[in-house]
Design a protein around this motif. Sequence first.
Motif, short mmCIF file in Angstrom:
data_model
loop_
_atom_site.label_atom_id
_atom_site.label_comp_id
_atom_site.label_asym_id
_atom_site.label_seq_id
_atom_site.Cartn_x
_atom_site.Cartn_y
_atom_site.Cartn_z
N LEU A 21 61.17 14.35 2.60
CA LEU A 21 60.37 13.73 3.66
C LEU A 21 61.14 12.59 4.32
O LEU A 21 60.98 12.33 5.52
CB LEU A 21 59.05 13.22 3.08
N SER A 22 62.00 11.91 3.55
CA SER A 22 62.78 10.78 4.09
C SER A 22 63.77 11.24 5.15
O SER A 22 64.29 10.42 5.91
CB SER A 22 63.52 10.07 2.95
N GLN A 23 64.04 12.55 5.23
CA GLN A 23 64.97 13.09 6.22
C GLN A 23 64.27 13.37 7.56
O GLN A 23 64.92 13.75 8.52
CB GLN A 23 65.59 14.40 5.70
N THR A 24 62.96 13.19 7.60
CA THR A 24 62.18 13.50 8.81
C THR A 24 61.75 12.21 9.51
O THR A 24 62.01 11.11 9.02
CB THR A 24 60.92 14.31 8.46
N GLN A 25 61.07 12.37 10.62
CA GLN A 25 60.52 11.22 11.34
C GLN A 25 58.99 11.21 11.26
O GLN A 25 58.33 10.61 12.10
CB GLN A 25 60.99 11.25 12.80
N LEU A 26 58.46 11.88 10.25
CA LEU A 26 57.01 11.89 10.08
C LEU A 26 56.56 10.48 9.71
O LEU A 26 57.03 9.89 8.75
CB LEU A 26 56.60 12.87 8.98
N SER A 27 55.64 9.93 10.49
CA SER A 27 55.23 8.54 10.28
C SER A 27 54.10 8.41 9.25
O SER A 27 54.06 7.46 8.50
CB SER A 27 54.78 7.92 11.61
N GLN A 28 53.21 9.38 9.22
CA GLN A 28 52.07 9.26 8.32
C GLN A 28 52.42 9.81 6.93
O GLN A 28 53.27 10.69 6.80
CB GLN A 28 50.87 10.02 8.87
N PRO A 29 51.79 9.25 5.91
CA PRO A 29 52.05 9.77 4.56
C PRO A 29 51.57 11.21 4.42
O PRO A 29 50.57 11.61 5.02
CB PRO A 29 51.24 8.83 3.65
N VAL A 30 52.29 11.99 3.67
CA VAL A 30 51.94 13.40 3.49
C VAL A 30 51.52 13.62 2.05
O VAL A 30 52.16 13.14 1.13
CB VAL A 30 53.15 14.30 3.84
N GLY A 31 50.42 14.34 1.85
CA GLY A 31 49.92 14.61 0.50
C GLY A 31 50.55 15.87 -0.07
O GLY A 31 50.88 16.80 0.66
N LEU A 32 50.70 15.88 -1.38
CA LEU A 32 51.25 17.04 -2.08
C LEU A 32 50.31 17.44 -3.21
O LEU A 32 49.92 16.59 -4.01
CB LEU A 32 52.64 16.70 -2.65
N VAL A 33 49.95 18.71 -3.25
CA VAL A 33 49.11 19.20 -4.34
C VAL A 33 49.72 20.47 -4.94
O VAL A 33 50.39 21.22 -4.25
CB VAL A 33 47.65 19.50 -3.90
N VAL A 34 49.48 20.66 -6.24
CA VAL A 34 49.89 21.89 -6.91
C VAL A 34 48.61 22.68 -7.21
O VAL A 34 47.68 22.16 -7.81
CB VAL A 34 50.65 21.61 -8.22
N ILE A 35 48.58 23.93 -6.76
CA ILE A 35 47.39 24.77 -6.90
C ILE A 35 47.56 25.73 -8.07
O ILE A 35 48.63 26.34 -8.22
CB ILE A 35 47.11 25.55 -5.60
N LYS A 36 46.52 25.85 -8.86
CA LYS A 36 46.55 26.77 -10.00
C LYS A 36 46.35 28.19 -9.50
O LYS A 36 45.23 28.69 -9.38
CB LYS A 36 45.45 26.39 -11.00
N ASP A 37 47.46 28.85 -9.19
CA ASP A 37 47.42 30.20 -8.63
C ASP A 37 48.75 30.86 -8.92
O ASP A 37 49.80 30.36 -8.53
CB ASP A 37 47.16 30.14 -7.12
N ALA A 38 48.71 32.01 -9.58
CA ALA A 38 49.94 32.70 -9.98
C ALA A 38 50.64 33.37 -8.80
O ALA A 38 51.80 33.78 -8.92
CB ALA A 38 49.63 33.74 -11.06
#
Length: 418
Positions: A21-38
Amino acid sequence: MPVLQDPWLEDQFMLVFSKILSQTQLSQPVGLVVIKDAQINAFAVPGGMFALNSGMITASSNMDEVASVMGHEIAHVTQRHYSRSQEAFKGQGLLALAGIIVGAALASKADGDIGGAVMMGTQAALMDKQLSYSRNQEREADRIGMQFMYGAGYDPESMADFFETMHRSTSRLSFLPDFWLTHPLTTERMSEARLRANQFPKVPFRAQQSDFDIIKWYTAVISGQATDRQLLALAQSNNLAGLLALSEFYLLQGDYDNAQTQLNLAKKVNAEHTLVTLIQTDIYLGRNKLDDAYQTIISKQIITPENRVLSYKLAEVYIRQQKPKEAEQLVNRFVNKNNKDIIGWQLLQQAANLDKKNPMRTVNVLRNRAEVQYWSGDEENAIKSLLHAKRLAKENNAMSARIDTRLKVMQDERKLKI
């Protein structure tokens, strides 16, 4: 969706995600989730949320491959692919409808085959245009995502490796994984990825494979994708990833004796690993040995108080020890920095429920519950929880004002969403 609420796993992937994300110019924080799905899948949405299926993690060979998927999905967001798709096809629905109406008119008045052909042709043309647009977006996301991951220190060859691995695996299946349905893969796209990766200078340093193996097998266990037979085979070679995963596997089954046996073997390989501390604390909690659990976690947390995972485990111990104030003080440090932290709000809700001497106990439980609901996407019930809290706090002017302020923000954002 069934999100895996595991602070240690979240932080492992957020570390990689933040680098990219530090390589982009996205200003707002981005959320990350891991989904329980095979299923092998990952996706990003315009609001800045990135989701990674557990099946994507367990299908990857190393962290660089996971980073390649993250880079690709972040590129979809930075290039506004979703918005651009919506704009590009605004009028296409009406054109398709017009084609169906004309086709239906021909079918009723003249040759039914001609009418059917017009309807089919209209829809086929629309689908072809959408697929072409999607393919172009995928190639753009590959190109820009590869730049992002390389800038963050990950090997761009891994994107091409992942494509080829998935192509081989899907050729043996009778169905396509979700990832390929949403991210069309072609031979041309695979070739382009390999050629593009070869143009980058070699990455001087790669993450330890053993570190990724621990993450991969731990993910497999907590998402229900690993069997005891698999884990026993892995653990028999004195592999740290296998020993930790098998210990966690037994722990989740409530088999504390076998969990401890495997953890003792893991300690001989690396007693300082964070998962060793976390699993040992959980074994003691499972056996209701609260003092032992406290001594295990505090010895590590006191050295690195900024560590979210260790602090949250200590807060969990405090809650079990009926020490809500200590838990709240600990968790608030992290929630104040990141108000989207669902696990933090869940811990605060549990702590507030234990504070039986506080006249605002029920109000605080409702306030914290509202945050859990809100950041889980359940805005309607979050607002209801705050309205209930407001009614109970009507005699307390300061608390009522705090609730009103937060309620107004939730309601305004809810209106915008609708």
